[in-house]
Design a protein around this motif. Structure first.
Motif, PDB file in Angstrom:
ATOM      1  N   LEU A 243       0.771  -1.229   0.156  1.00 22.74           N
ATOM      2  CA  LEU A 243      -0.008   0.014  -0.104  1.00 22.74           C
ATOM      3  C   LEU A 243       0.915   1.208   0.011  1.00 22.74           C
ATOM      4  CD1 LEU A 243      -3.494   0.272   1.278  1.00 22.74           C
ATOM      5  CD2 LEU A 243      -1.704   2.365   1.919  1.00 22.74           C
ATOM      6  N   GLY A 244       2.031   1.185   0.634  1.00 25.18           N
ATOM      7  CA  GLY A 244       2.826   2.312   0.725  1.00 25.18           C
ATOM      8  C   GLY A 244       3.462   2.558  -0.770  1.00 25.18           C
ATOM      9  N   LEU A 245       3.780   1.648  -1.408  1.00 27.01           N
ATOM     10  CA  LEU A 245       4.441   1.818  -2.606  1.00 27.01           C
ATOM     11  C   LEU A 245       3.235   2.576  -3.645  1.00 27.01           C
ATOM     12  CD1 LEU A 245       6.990   0.626  -3.519  1.00 27.01           C
ATOM     13  CD2 LEU A 245       5.867  -1.484  -4.790  1.00 27.01           C
ATOM     14  N   ILE A 246       1.924   2.401  -3.409  1.00 26.82           N
ATOM     15  CA  ILE A 246       0.876   2.787  -4.215  1.00 26.82           C
ATOM     16  C   ILE A 246       0.788   4.012  -3.893  1.00 26.82           C
ATOM     17  CG2 ILE A 246      -1.407   2.566  -5.126  1.00 26.82           C
ATOM     18  CD1 ILE A 246      -1.435  -0.502  -4.411  1.00 26.82           C
ATOM     19  N   ALA A 247       0.731   4.260  -2.480  1.00 29.50           N
ATOM     20  CA  ALA A 247       0.566   5.785  -2.057  1.00 29.50           C
ATOM     21  C   ALA A 247       1.770   6.466  -2.491  1.00 29.50           C
ATOM     22  CB  ALA A 247       0.445   5.684  -0.454  1.00 29.50           C
ATOM     23  N   PHE A 248       2.908   6.099  -2.359  1.00 28.81           N
ATOM     24  CA  PHE A 248       4.083   6.901  -3.006  1.00 28.81           C
ATOM     25  C   PHE A 248       3.820   7.213  -4.364  1.00 28.81           C
ATOM     26  CE2 PHE A 248       8.491   6.976  -4.524  1.00 28.81           C
ATOM     27  CZ  PHE A 248       8.922   8.247  -3.784  1.00 28.81           C
ATOM     28  N   THR A 249       3.467   6.337  -5.182  1.00 26.09           N
ATOM     29  CA  THR A 249       3.114   6.442  -6.560  1.00 26.09           C
ATOM     30  C   THR A 249       2.167   7.532  -6.736  1.00 26.09           C
ATOM     31  OG1 THR A 249       3.417   4.017  -6.917  1.00 26.09           O
ATOM     32  CG2 THR A 249       2.513   5.201  -8.632  1.00 26.09           C
ATOM     33  N   ALA A 250       1.408   7.474  -5.573  1.00 24.66           N
ATOM     34  CA  ALA A 250       0.018   8.551  -5.881  1.00 24.66           C
ATOM     35  C   ALA A 250       0.650   9.876  -5.621  1.00 24.66           C
ATOM     36  CB  ALA A 250      -0.808   8.417  -4.769  1.00 24.66           C
ATOM     37  N   ALA A 251       1.670   9.919  -4.587  1.00 31.61           N
ATOM     38  CA  ALA A 251       1.992  11.006  -4.099  1.00 31.61           C
ATOM     39  C   ALA A 251       2.955  11.842  -5.295  1.00 31.61           C
ATOM     40  CB  ALA A 251       2.937  11.131  -2.890  1.00 31.61           C
ATOM     41  N   VAL A 252       3.629  10.861  -6.002  1.00 31.28           N
ATOM     42  CA  VAL A 252       4.770  11.370  -7.256  1.00 31.28           C
ATOM     43  C   VAL A 252       3.797  11.890  -8.246  1.00 31.28           C
ATOM     44  CG1 VAL A 252       6.070  10.760  -8.739  1.00 31.28           C
ATOM     45  CG2 VAL A 252       6.573  10.196  -6.279  1.00 31.28           C
ATOM     46  N   LEU A 253       2.690  11.086  -8.498  1.00 28.53           N
ATOM     47  CA  LEU A 253       1.710  11.301  -9.725  1.00 28.53           C
ATOM     48  C   LEU A 253       1.179  12.858  -9.540  1.00 28.53           C
ATOM     49  CD1 LEU A 253       0.175  10.218 -12.217  1.00 28.53           C
ATOM     50  CD2 LEU A 253      -1.717   9.504 -10.598  1.00 28.53           C
ATOM     51  N   GLY A 254       0.833  12.910  -8.224  1.00 27.96           N
ATOM     52  CA  GLY A 254       0.111  14.578  -8.200  1.00 27.96           C
ATOM     53  C   GLY A 254       1.371  15.602  -7.891  1.00 27.96           C
ATOM     54  N   GLY A 255       2.404  15.206  -8.051  1.00 34.75           N
ATOM     55  CA  GLY A 255       3.636  16.030  -7.787  1.00 34.75           C
ATOM     56  C   GLY A 255       3.814  16.160  -6.352  1.00 34.75           C
ATOM     57  N   LEU A 284      -7.070  -8.395 -12.295  1.00 32.79           N
ATOM     58  CA  LEU A 284      -6.675  -8.379 -10.973  1.00 32.79           C
ATOM     59  C   LEU A 284      -5.296  -8.480 -10.957  1.00 32.79           C
ATOM     60  CD1 LEU A 284      -8.343  -8.079  -8.543  1.00 32.79           C
ATOM     61  CD2 LEU A 284      -8.209 -10.516  -8.224  1.00 32.79           C
ATOM     62  N   ALA A 285      -4.626  -9.252 -11.840  1.00 33.68           N
ATOM     63  CA  ALA A 285      -3.167  -9.521 -11.687  1.00 33.68           C
ATOM     64  C   ALA A 285      -2.511  -8.529 -12.484  1.00 33.68           C
ATOM     65  CB  ALA A 285      -2.899 -10.674 -12.595  1.00 33.68           C
ATOM     66  N   TRP A 286      -3.002  -7.738 -13.381  1.00 31.96           N
ATOM     67  CA  TRP A 286      -2.247  -6.433 -14.068  1.00 31.96           C
ATOM     68  C   TRP A 286      -2.788  -5.311 -13.359  1.00 31.96           C
ATOM     69  CZ3 TRP A 286       1.307  -7.135 -17.466  1.00 31.96           C
ATOM     70  CH2 TRP A 286       1.312  -8.255 -18.324  1.00 31.96           C
ATOM     71  N   SER A 287      -3.749  -5.159 -12.540  1.00 32.33           N
ATOM     72  CA  SER A 287      -4.166  -3.648 -11.991  1.00 32.33           C
ATOM     73  C   SER A 287      -2.958  -2.917 -11.552  1.00 32.33           C
ATOM     74  CB  SER A 287      -5.224  -3.771 -11.041  1.00 32.33           C
ATOM     75  OG  SER A 287      -4.603  -4.369  -9.665  1.00 32.33           O
ATOM     76  N   GLN A 288      -2.205  -3.481 -10.658  1.00 26.80           N
ATOM     77  CA  GLN A 288      -1.203  -2.655 -10.161  1.00 26.80           C
ATOM     78  C   GLN A 288      -0.124  -2.093 -11.450  1.00 26.80           C
ATOM     79  OE1 GLN A 288       1.363  -4.387  -7.190  1.00 26.80           O
ATOM     80  NE2 GLN A 288       1.807  -2.277  -6.500  1.00 26.80           N
ATOM     81  N   GLY A 289       0.067  -3.269 -12.366  1.00 27.00           N
ATOM     82  CA  GLY A 289       0.947  -2.914 -13.519  1.00 27.00           C
ATOM     83  C   GLY A 289       0.163  -1.703 -14.247  1.00 27.00           C
ATOM     84  N   VAL A 290      -1.041  -1.378 -14.207  1.00 29.93           N
ATOM     85  CA  VAL A 290      -1.735  -0.759 -15.111  1.00 29.93           C
ATOM     86  C   VAL A 290      -1.382   0.809 -14.487  1.00 29.93           C
ATOM     87  CG1 VAL A 290      -3.833   0.348 -15.827  1.00 29.93           C
ATOM     88  CG2 VAL A 290      -3.308  -2.088 -16.003  1.00 29.93           C
ATOM     89  N   ALA A 291      -1.614   0.730 -12.987  1.00 25.67           N
ATOM     90  CA  ALA A 291      -1.216   1.841 -12.207  1.00 25.67           C
ATOM     91  C   ALA A 291       0.268   2.638 -12.547  1.00 25.67           C
ATOM     92  CB  ALA A 291      -1.325   1.839 -10.866  1.00 25.67           C
ATOM     93  N   PHE A 292       1.045   1.798 -12.471  1.00 25.16           N
ATOM     94  CA  PHE A 292       2.481   2.108 -12.964  1.00 25.16           C
ATOM     95  C   PHE A 292       2.830   2.554 -14.187  1.00 25.16           C
ATOM     96  CE2 PHE A 292       3.838  -0.434  -8.882  1.00 25.16           C
ATOM     97  CZ  PHE A 292       4.327   0.744  -8.463  1.00 25.16           C
ATOM     98  N   ALA A 293       2.162   1.800 -15.375  1.00 26.43           N
ATOM     99  CA  ALA A 293       2.180   2.174 -16.521  1.00 26.43           C
ATOM    100  C   ALA A 293       1.652   3.515 -16.703  1.00 26.43           C
ATOM    101  CB  ALA A 293       1.671   1.260 -17.474  1.00 26.43           C
ATOM    102  N   ILE A 294       0.525   3.856 -16.319  1.00 23.43           N
ATOM    103  CA  ILE A 294      -0.135   5.255 -16.300  1.00 23.43           C
ATOM    104  C   ILE A 294       0.874   6.321 -15.707  1.00 23.43           C
ATOM    105  CG2 ILE A 294      -1.963   6.608 -15.658  1.00 23.43           C
ATOM    106  CD1 ILE A 294      -3.961   4.442 -16.578  1.00 23.43           C
TER     107      ILE A 294
ATOM    108  N   GLY B 167       8.603   1.567 -10.979  1.00 18.85           N
ATOM    109  CA  GLY B 167       7.659   1.065 -11.475  1.00 18.85           C
ATOM    110  C   GLY B 167       8.034   0.013 -12.769  1.00 18.85           C
ATOM    111  N   PHE B 168       9.082   0.309 -13.204  1.00 22.83           N
ATOM    112  CA  PHE B 168       9.650  -0.399 -14.222  1.00 22.83           C
ATOM    113  C   PHE B 168      10.150  -1.923 -13.781  1.00 22.83           C
ATOM    114  CE2 PHE B 168      13.109  -1.485 -17.202  1.00 22.83           C
ATOM    115  CZ  PHE B 168      12.463  -1.588 -18.363  1.00 22.83           C
ATOM    116  N   GLY B 169      10.716  -1.675 -12.446  1.00 26.14           N
ATOM    117  CA  GLY B 169      11.148  -3.118 -12.038  1.00 26.14           C
ATOM    118  C   GLY B 169       9.788  -3.623 -11.383  1.00 26.14           C
ATOM    119  N   GLU B 170       8.899  -3.299 -10.932  1.00 21.19           N
ATOM    120  CA  GLU B 170       7.419  -3.998 -10.554  1.00 21.19           C
ATOM    121  C   GLU B 170       6.832  -4.405 -11.875  1.00 21.19           C
ATOM    122  OE1 GLU B 170       5.834  -4.351  -7.109  1.00 21.19           O
ATOM    123  OE2 GLU B 170       8.040  -4.357  -7.025  1.00 21.19           O
ATOM    124  N   LEU B 171       6.733  -3.613 -12.832  1.00 18.16           N
ATOM    125  CA  LEU B 171       6.154  -3.907 -14.248  1.00 18.16           C
ATOM    126  C   LEU B 171       7.046  -5.420 -14.681  1.00 18.16           C
ATOM    127  CD1 LEU B 171       5.534  -0.653 -16.246  1.00 18.16           C
ATOM    128  CD2 LEU B 171       3.860  -2.568 -15.267  1.00 18.16           C
TER     129      LEU B 171
END
Lengths: 315, 439
Positions: A243-255, A284-294, B167-171
């Motif tokens: 969850l921390g990884l995703i939240a950090f991604t969110a923080a970076v996404l927003g700036g 379900l398997a890809w959802s996190q990957g999609v978040a990173f890709a976006i 993200g690339f690593g996780e992907l």
């Protein structure tokens, strides 16, 4: 399920996923705020933040177990339990975050940026493994005590818990906004984030302000931890990592460093994940990957995040 | 309030360790042997020679479980050297280095066994390449991936780059987990490293009972890569990396082609990661996606920072120390604790530990050691000279005012310290084309 969705577009399903995404996004946003505030003030990626969040979930689980809560509550019992859990969760995570700053980050404040990152990683390992020693490596069921009723609008179902999470998150965000913009301590925080040395010369107590930032960031993660374990109805010693990884991604996404950005990023990532689960094949398997890709796509076009400032280069 | 005599930023808890270390160094410096101080014999290139001799005799002295651990350590030394190019030299924070390791692993696994299985569980024939061809091919594939990662991220700075690489690593992990050709969650089996027929006899690199040959193979690669990295560091490309790390804008103004320099850093670092991957799967001939988590990227980053970021001996020592700790001490923690007379004898002071299983505590210990080491020696075990100067420069501001950051809020003394910044021009590396950051 996705095959069905592909053949005929179901609006109800679409809005249901948006609703799921908003609930999840509210939790992400609360955790992302802690990342972004700490980053804004000392330019550190607080890798232990996810585990600070997780500690709120395991401590409140212990409280719930000690109170022998095993059935759905109502009325004052419910309000009292919620208040107690929120206070415990907020104090646990807020206090833990302040302690971590004091022990692991403050001695290294003048060191190059990568070095406190490593102590953050060390702290993260310690927090995860002490939690594992205490609560074992199993996923533990969290008692369901919140009413499971729901409002139905057409085919859209909104549970009471979803509403509670959303209202709580928004209330905390509004509170944070008022605090940072309207109070003296909030002004000190913004001044320190902008230029710590100039702020110090203006009489701001830097150490106290940084501790306060960690306290607030941790407290928000603590509140997120309380509602997350109710939402997921389980507690796991590694839940903070993912969850921390995703939240950090969110923080970076927003700036990163930008408070509104973290909220926006949190909701966006939540919604993207929920939609990806539904509409991407094997979602379900890809959802996190999609978040990173976006995230990667957005950063290519806006290298400082959605609301981040484009800082001109200094030579 | 810190006293002027205290080391900067350190916790008082560590002061005895610091004092002990300083006393040891002073003693080594004083003791003379053949007209040189003992310290001279264990610094610089002489340390490299000593390390190499120890590494060569190592498998002769220990049983095979230790030789196997040695192989894994050597692979991680390679990975640390590769990541050091990206993070240490070029200053690009890469949190997804595991991606290149994954590419190396799956290149070997996919192209060495002659078939793959598709989603309909049909066997698809695939050409078979030998280990010796796959070694450069894995490096090539990983290098291409490095360019593919680098190209879109050229404009990103600092932590934005960090999250994209993460993200690339996780992907990469999510990709191999979800593509049936790569065995999804079950991963792939691959044949072990091959046997080479020489006029003097067969050399079997894939022996699972005796890993000595494979150990020497990885050691040889470590030596080659170390020498190559050292050459690169002192080439014009290496100086361009450092210049870019110090100040991107100034480097560009001085004629450094940022696009080319960044992409080459990513590609070189990635290629070394690819080689590490090929060696890994030839050593442990079965891989699953869950082995390639974010933790691998992090542990390699930790190795280079703890060892001394940007310094080749530092990075090697960091990788060896942490992997030794992990592979040998932590993996055998139960044996060591239960075998100790303090624990095993009934009535001994620590006998109450005898029934405990310590495998759970190993990552806790890892975290504690990590935290302790970084607080004790933030500049790394063997710091890079240029980097060390930067740390000194930053802290000379506070030591000049003798009280550190705590003082800023209470006095204006820091302004006096800002003027001095003593050793800015003390060391400028040979042919370094970037000025140090202004103090």
């Amino acid at each position: 399920m996705h095959i069905l969705a592909a053949s005929s577009f179901d609006t109800g399903l679409f809005f249901q996923q948006i609703e799921n995404g908003i609930t999840l996004g509210a939790i992400y946003a609360l955790v992302a705020l802690g990342y972004t505030m700490v980053y804004g003030i000392i330019e550190l990626i607080n890798f232990a933040h996810g585990d600070v969040f997780m500690w709120s979930t395991i401590v409140t689980l212990s409280v719930a177990q000690a109170l022998h809560i095993d059935h759905v509550l109502g009325g004052f019992a419910l309000v009292g339990t919620l208040l107690l859990l929120l206070i415990v969760g907020i104090l646990t995570s807020g206090g833990l975050n302040v302690l971590i700053e004091r022990v692991a980050y403050r001695p290294l404040r003048r060191a190059p940026r990568l070095i406190p990152l490593i102590s953050a990683i060390g702290v993260s390992f310690i927090l995860e493994n002490v939690a594992q020693l205490w609560k074992t490596a199993n996923v533990i069921a969290y008692p369901v005590f919140f009413p499971t009723n729901a409002i139905t609008i057409g085919s859209l179902t909104i549970t009471y818990l979803d509403i509670f999470i959303f209202v709580l998150a928004v209330a905390l965000m509004v509170g944070l906004n008022v605090f940072t913009n309207r109070t003296k301590m909030g002004r000190a925080m913004r001044a320190t984030a902008q230029d710590p040395e100039a702020a110090a010369l203006m009489g701001v107590n830097i150490n106290q302000t940084i501790s306060l930032t960690f306290l607030i960031g941790g407290a928000l993660a603590g509140a997120a931890g309380v509602v997350y374990s109710m939402y997921a109805s389980s507690v796991y010693f590694l839940s903070g990592f993912q969850l921390g990884l995703i939240a950090f991604t969110a923080a970076v996404l927003g700036g990163i460093g930008n408070i509104q950005g973290a909220v926006l990023g949190g909701f966006l990532i939540g919604i993207i994940e929920a939609l990806a689960t539904q509409y991407v094949p094997n979602g379900l398997a890809w959802s996190q990957g999609v978040a990173f890709a976006i995230l990667i796509l957005i950063l290519i076009f806006r290298p400082s995040g959605l609301l981040g400032q484009q800082v001109p280069d200094k030579v | 309030m810190s006293a002027p005599s205290r080391s900067k930023g350190g916790l008082p808890l560590f002061q005895p360790i610091r004092d002990g270390w300083n006393a040891l160094v002073a003693r080594l410096e004083k003791t003379q042997l053949l007209g040189r101080s003992l310290l001279w014999y264990i610094t610089g290139w002489r340390l490299g020679i000593i390390a190499l001799i120890l590494a060569v005799i190592y498998p002769q002295m220990f049983d095979d479980s230790y030789v196997l651990a040695g192989c894994i350590i050597a692979i991680y030394v390679l990975l640390a050297l590769g990541l050091n190019i990206v993070v240490g030299y070029a200053g690009l924070l890469d949190l997804g280095y595991v991606a290149f390791f994954v590419i190396g692993n799956y290149t070997y696994a996919a192209l060495s066994r002659g078939y793959l299985v598709n989603s309909a569980k049909q066997v698809v024939p695939v050409p078979v390449l030998s280990f010796w061809w796959l070694l450069p091919l894995g490096a090539l594939f990983a290098g291409i991936a490095g360019v593919l990662l680098g190209a879109p991220t050229l404009r990103l700075r600092g932590d934005y780059l960090a999250i994209v690489t993460l993200g690339f690593g996780e992907l990469s992990r999510i990709f191999v987990l979800n593509v049936p050709y790569f065995g999804a969650a079950n991963g792939l089996n691959a044949p072990p490293a091959p046997t080479v027929h020489t006029p003097l006899g067969d050399v079997d690199f894939g022996n699972f009972i005796d890993h000595t040959n494979f150990y020497y193979l990885t050691l040889a690669l470590v030596v080659i890569v170390t020498l190559l990295v050292n050459l690169l560091r002192n080439s014009s490309l290496g100086r361009a990396w450092v210049a870019m790390r110090e100040d991107e804008t100034a480097a560009a103004a001085a004629g450094v082609n940022l696009v080319r320099t960044k992409l080459l850093a990513f590609a070189t670092g990635a290629a070394i990661g690819g080689i590490g991957g090929i060696l890994n799967v030839a050593l442990v001939p079965s891989i699953t996606p869950d082995q390639f988590t974010f933790n691998i990227s992090i542990s390699i980053l930790v190795m280079i920072v703890l060892g001394g970021i940007g310094s080749i001996p530092g990075v090697i020592v960091g990788a060896i120390v942490l992997k030794l700790f992990d592979q040998i001490l932590l993996n055998n923690l139960n044996d060591y604790v239960h075998g100790s007379p303090l624990v095993s004898n009934p009535g001994a002071p620590l006998h109450f530990l005898a029934g405990n299983d310590f495998n759970q505590e190993k990552f806790l210990l890892y975290g504690l050691v990590l935290l302790g080491m970084i607080l004790l020696r933030p500049q790394g075990i063997i710091p890079d000279r240029r980097r060390q100067r930067e740390i000194k420069e930053a802290s000379s501001v506070e030591s000049a005012s003798a009280v550190g950051v705590l003082a800023i809020e209470e006095s204006g003394d820091t302004l006096a310290g800002l003027g001095s910044a003593p050793d800015v021009t003390e060391y400028v590396g040979p042919g370094s084309d970037a000025q140090g950051r202004e103090g």
